[in-house]
Design a protein around this motif. Sequence first.
Motif, PDB file in Angstrom:
ATOM      1  N   GLN A 238      10.487  10.666 -13.548  1.00 48.94           N
ATOM      2  CA  GLN A 238      11.416   9.576 -13.252  1.00 48.94           C
ATOM      3  C   GLN A 238      11.140   8.973 -11.881  1.00 48.94           C
ATOM      4  OE1 GLN A 238      13.558   8.090 -15.301  1.00 48.94           O
ATOM      5  NE2 GLN A 238      14.006   6.637 -13.660  1.00 48.94           N
ATOM      6  N   GLU A 239      10.716   9.791 -10.934  1.00 45.35           N
ATOM      7  CA  GLU A 239      10.399   9.274  -9.599  1.00 45.35           C
ATOM      8  C   GLU A 239       9.228   8.289  -9.668  1.00 45.35           C
ATOM      9  OE1 GLU A 239       8.811  10.917  -5.322  1.00 45.35           O
ATOM     10  OE2 GLU A 239       9.985  12.286  -6.567  1.00 45.35           O
ATOM     11  N   ARG A 240       8.222   8.579 -10.496  1.00 52.50           N
ATOM     12  CA  ARG A 240       7.103   7.646 -10.655  1.00 52.50           C
ATOM     13  C   ARG A 240       7.573   6.355 -11.304  1.00 52.50           C
ATOM     14  NH1 ARG A 240       1.687   9.675 -13.077  1.00 52.50           N
ATOM     15  NH2 ARG A 240       1.334  10.218 -10.900  1.00 52.50           N
ATOM     16  N   GLU A 241       8.401   6.463 -12.322  1.00 55.43           N
ATOM     17  CA  GLU A 241       8.906   5.256 -12.975  1.00 55.43           C
ATOM     18  C   GLU A 241       9.653   4.369 -11.978  1.00 55.43           C
ATOM     19  OE1 GLU A 241      11.041   6.137 -16.600  1.00 55.43           O
ATOM     20  OE2 GLU A 241       9.436   7.474 -17.273  1.00 55.43           O
ATOM     21  N   SER A 242      10.449   4.980 -11.134  1.00 63.55           N
ATOM     22  CA  SER A 242      11.170   4.234 -10.110  1.00 63.55           C
ATOM     23  C   SER A 242      10.204   3.620  -9.099  1.00 63.55           C
ATOM     24  CB  SER A 242      12.157   5.162  -9.405  1.00 63.55           C
ATOM     25  OG  SER A 242      12.804   4.500  -8.360  1.00 63.55           O
ATOM     26  N   ALA A 243       9.187   4.382  -8.713  1.00 66.19           N
ATOM     27  CA  ALA A 243       8.194   3.886  -7.753  1.00 66.19           C
ATOM     28  C   ALA A 243       7.422   2.706  -8.337  1.00 66.19           C
ATOM     29  CB  ALA A 243       7.236   5.010  -7.354  1.00 66.19           C
ATOM     30  N   VAL A 244       7.072   2.779  -9.615  1.00 62.64           N
ATOM     31  CA  VAL A 244       6.375   1.673 -10.281  1.00 62.64           C
ATOM     32  C   VAL A 244       7.268   0.436 -10.303  1.00 62.64           C
ATOM     33  CG1 VAL A 244       5.440   0.849 -12.493  1.00 62.64           C
ATOM     34  CG2 VAL A 244       4.844   3.138 -11.655  1.00 62.64           C
ATOM     35  N   ALA A 245       8.534   0.619 -10.651  1.00 66.92           N
ATOM     36  CA  ALA A 245       9.468  -0.517 -10.689  1.00 66.92           C
ATOM     37  C   ALA A 245       9.582  -1.163  -9.314  1.00 66.92           C
ATOM     38  CB  ALA A 245      10.839  -0.052 -11.181  1.00 66.92           C
TER      39      ALA A 245
ATOM     40  N   ALA B  17       0.834  -1.209   0.000  1.00 64.91           N
ATOM     41  CA  ALA B  17       0.000   0.000   0.000  1.00 64.91           C
ATOM     42  C   ALA B  17       0.869   1.260   0.000  1.00 64.91           C
ATOM     43  CB  ALA B  17      -0.942  -0.004   1.197  1.00 64.91           C
ATOM     44  N   SER B  18       1.981   1.236   0.743  1.00 63.17           N
ATOM     45  CA  SER B  18       2.866   2.408   0.754  1.00 63.17           C
ATOM     46  C   SER B  18       3.534   2.609  -0.600  1.00 63.17           C
ATOM     47  CB  SER B  18       3.903   2.302   1.880  1.00 63.17           C
ATOM     48  OG  SER B  18       4.916   1.371   1.549  1.00 63.17           O
ATOM     49  N   LEU B  19       3.862   1.508  -1.278  1.00 58.81           N
ATOM     50  CA  LEU B  19       4.446   1.615  -2.617  1.00 58.81           C
ATOM     51  C   LEU B  19       3.424   2.143  -3.615  1.00 58.81           C
ATOM     52  CD1 LEU B  19       6.532  -1.689  -2.707  1.00 58.81           C
ATOM     53  CD2 LEU B  19       7.428   0.643  -2.534  1.00 58.81           C
ATOM     54  N   VAL B  20       2.176   1.700  -3.490  1.00 56.40           N
ATOM     55  CA  VAL B  20       1.105   2.208  -4.349  1.00 56.40           C
ATOM     56  C   VAL B  20       0.954   3.716  -4.131  1.00 56.40           C
ATOM     57  CG1 VAL B  20      -1.413   2.206  -4.685  1.00 56.40           C
ATOM     58  CG2 VAL B  20      -0.168   0.039  -4.558  1.00 56.40           C
ATOM     59  N   PHE B  21       0.948   4.130  -2.881  1.00 57.11           N
ATOM     60  CA  PHE B  21       0.818   5.557  -2.562  1.00 57.11           C
ATOM     61  C   PHE B  21       1.977   6.340  -3.170  1.00 57.11           C
ATOM     62  CE2 PHE B  21       1.652   9.211   0.221  1.00 57.11           C
ATOM     63  CZ  PHE B  21       0.451   9.888   0.052  1.00 57.11           C
ATOM     64  N   ARG B  22       3.186   5.794  -3.075  1.00 57.57           N
ATOM     65  CA  ARG B  22       4.353   6.470  -3.642  1.00 57.57           C
ATOM     66  C   ARG B  22       4.188   6.696  -5.143  1.00 57.57           C
ATOM     67  NH1 ARG B  22       9.678   3.445  -3.959  1.00 57.57           N
ATOM     68  NH2 ARG B  22      10.618   4.738  -5.530  1.00 57.57           N
ATOM     69  N   VAL B  23       3.590   5.734  -5.831  1.00 62.31           N
ATOM     70  CA  VAL B  23       3.349   5.899  -7.270  1.00 62.31           C
ATOM     71  C   VAL B  23       2.350   7.034  -7.500  1.00 62.31           C
ATOM     72  CG1 VAL B  23       2.365   4.822  -9.353  1.00 62.31           C
ATOM     73  CG2 VAL B  23       3.893   3.506  -7.860  1.00 62.31           C
ATOM     74  N   THR B  24       1.292   7.066  -6.707  1.00 59.30           N
ATOM     75  CA  THR B  24       0.233   8.058  -6.943  1.00 59.30           C
ATOM     76  C   THR B  24       0.676   9.486  -6.660  1.00 59.30           C
ATOM     77  OG1 THR B  24      -0.706   7.800  -4.726  1.00 59.30           O
ATOM     78  CG2 THR B  24      -1.608   6.397  -6.465  1.00 59.30           C
ATOM     79  N   VAL B  25       1.650   9.674  -5.776  1.00 58.01           N
ATOM     80  CA  VAL B  25       2.058  11.042  -5.424  1.00 58.01           C
ATOM     81  C   VAL B  25       3.311  11.484  -6.169  1.00 58.01           C
ATOM     82  CG1 VAL B  25       0.979  10.947  -3.148  1.00 58.01           C
ATOM     83  CG2 VAL B  25       3.405  10.332  -3.385  1.00 58.01           C
ATOM     84  N   SER B  26       3.838  10.652  -7.040  1.00 61.31           N
ATOM     85  CA  SER B  26       5.065  11.001  -7.748  1.00 61.31           C
ATOM     86  C   SER B  26       4.779  11.272  -9.215  1.00 61.31           C
ATOM     87  CB  SER B  26       6.095   9.879  -7.594  1.00 61.31           C
ATOM     88  OG  SER B  26       5.601   8.686  -8.156  1.00 61.31           O
ATOM     89  N   SER B  27       5.805  11.737  -9.903  1.00 59.41           N
ATOM     90  CA  SER B  27       5.699  11.963 -11.350  1.00 59.41           C
ATOM     91  C   SER B  27       7.082  11.804 -11.967  1.00 59.41           C
ATOM     92  CB  SER B  27       5.143  13.362 -11.637  1.00 59.41           C
ATOM     93  OG  SER B  27       6.000  14.349 -11.087  1.00 59.41           O
TER      94      SER B  27
ATOM     95  N   ASP C 285      -4.036   6.784 -19.638  1.00 61.62           N
ATOM     96  CA  ASP C 285      -4.238   5.332 -19.676  1.00 61.62           C
ATOM     97  C   ASP C 285      -3.506   4.658 -18.517  1.00 61.62           C
ATOM     98  OD1 ASP C 285      -5.866   5.391 -21.879  1.00 61.62           O
ATOM     99  OD2 ASP C 285      -4.309   4.773 -23.297  1.00 61.62           O
ATOM    100  N   PHE C 286      -2.280   5.125 -18.253  1.00 60.14           N
ATOM    101  CA  PHE C 286      -1.536   4.563 -17.134  1.00 60.14           C
ATOM    102  C   PHE C 286      -2.308   4.764 -15.837  1.00 60.14           C
ATOM    103  CE2 PHE C 286       1.133   4.983 -13.429  1.00 60.14           C
ATOM    104  CZ  PHE C 286       1.881   3.819 -13.470  1.00 60.14           C
ATOM    105  N   MET C 287      -2.809   5.960 -15.611  1.00 62.49           N
ATOM    106  CA  MET C 287      -3.517   6.252 -14.362  1.00 62.49           C
ATOM    107  C   MET C 287      -4.788   5.408 -14.244  1.00 62.49           C
ATOM    108  SD  MET C 287      -1.392   8.031 -12.816  1.00 62.49           S
ATOM    109  CE  MET C 287      -2.344   8.215 -11.328  1.00 62.49           C
ATOM    110  N   ILE C 288      -5.463   5.178 -15.347  1.00 67.13           N
ATOM    111  CA  ILE C 288      -6.667   4.349 -15.329  1.00 67.13           C
ATOM    112  C   ILE C 288      -6.300   2.916 -14.944  1.00 67.13           C
ATOM    113  CG2 ILE C 288      -8.455   3.298 -16.780  1.00 67.13           C
ATOM    114  CD1 ILE C 288      -8.507   6.063 -18.292  1.00 67.13           C
TER     115      ILE C 288
END
Length: 189
Positions: free
Chosen positions: A31-38, A19-29, A95-98
């Motif tokens: 390169q930081e989002r790409e890293s959070a997704v990985a 859940a914390s990793l999911v949250f990190r993806v939602t609040v980032s953008s 599309d990614f956000m959906i």
Amino acid sequence: MPSPESLLRVLRRQHAYIASLVFRVTVSSGQERESAVADLLHYVALHESAEQTFMHPVALKSVGDLAAVQGRVAEEREIEAVITHLEGLDTASMDFMIYFGLLEEALNGHTRAEEDVEARTIGDAVAEADVQSMARDLELVDAWMDPATHSIGGSVAQLPWSPGQRNGARFEELSRKSLEAFAAVSRIR
């Protein structure tokens, strides 16, 4: 009567981390989002592979309510399908956000069902020692994600052990290699 508490503790901790990793993806953008997704996909691959190796097989053999276990396995397949589609999308796109919203919803439902249904069903059907062993086995996920202890199974499946070492490996490959590594651990034990 056996108790699922040791298993529930591990599952709750790992699910909270997801859940914390999911949250990190939602609040980032960017390169930081790409890293959070990985990081998220790497952890989910390890976590689900550990459950498939150490938890589901025991549950399928031991519990009276097979639907409780089969439902979790089906949910994992749905999560994998969403992730496979998600991996091909630009993390800045709508599309990614959906699809990420679909993934978040699927993960939330799946983790709740594992805690509320499957783990409790296992606790009712499996000996206490087996429940504790299952919990210890699932803790390997956290050991492998900790760069300080990444050597636990590195030579077994050549899995990129820390999120920063993912090097473009797709979820399917991470899952396959995770399953190989956990199966090797299972055979050793």
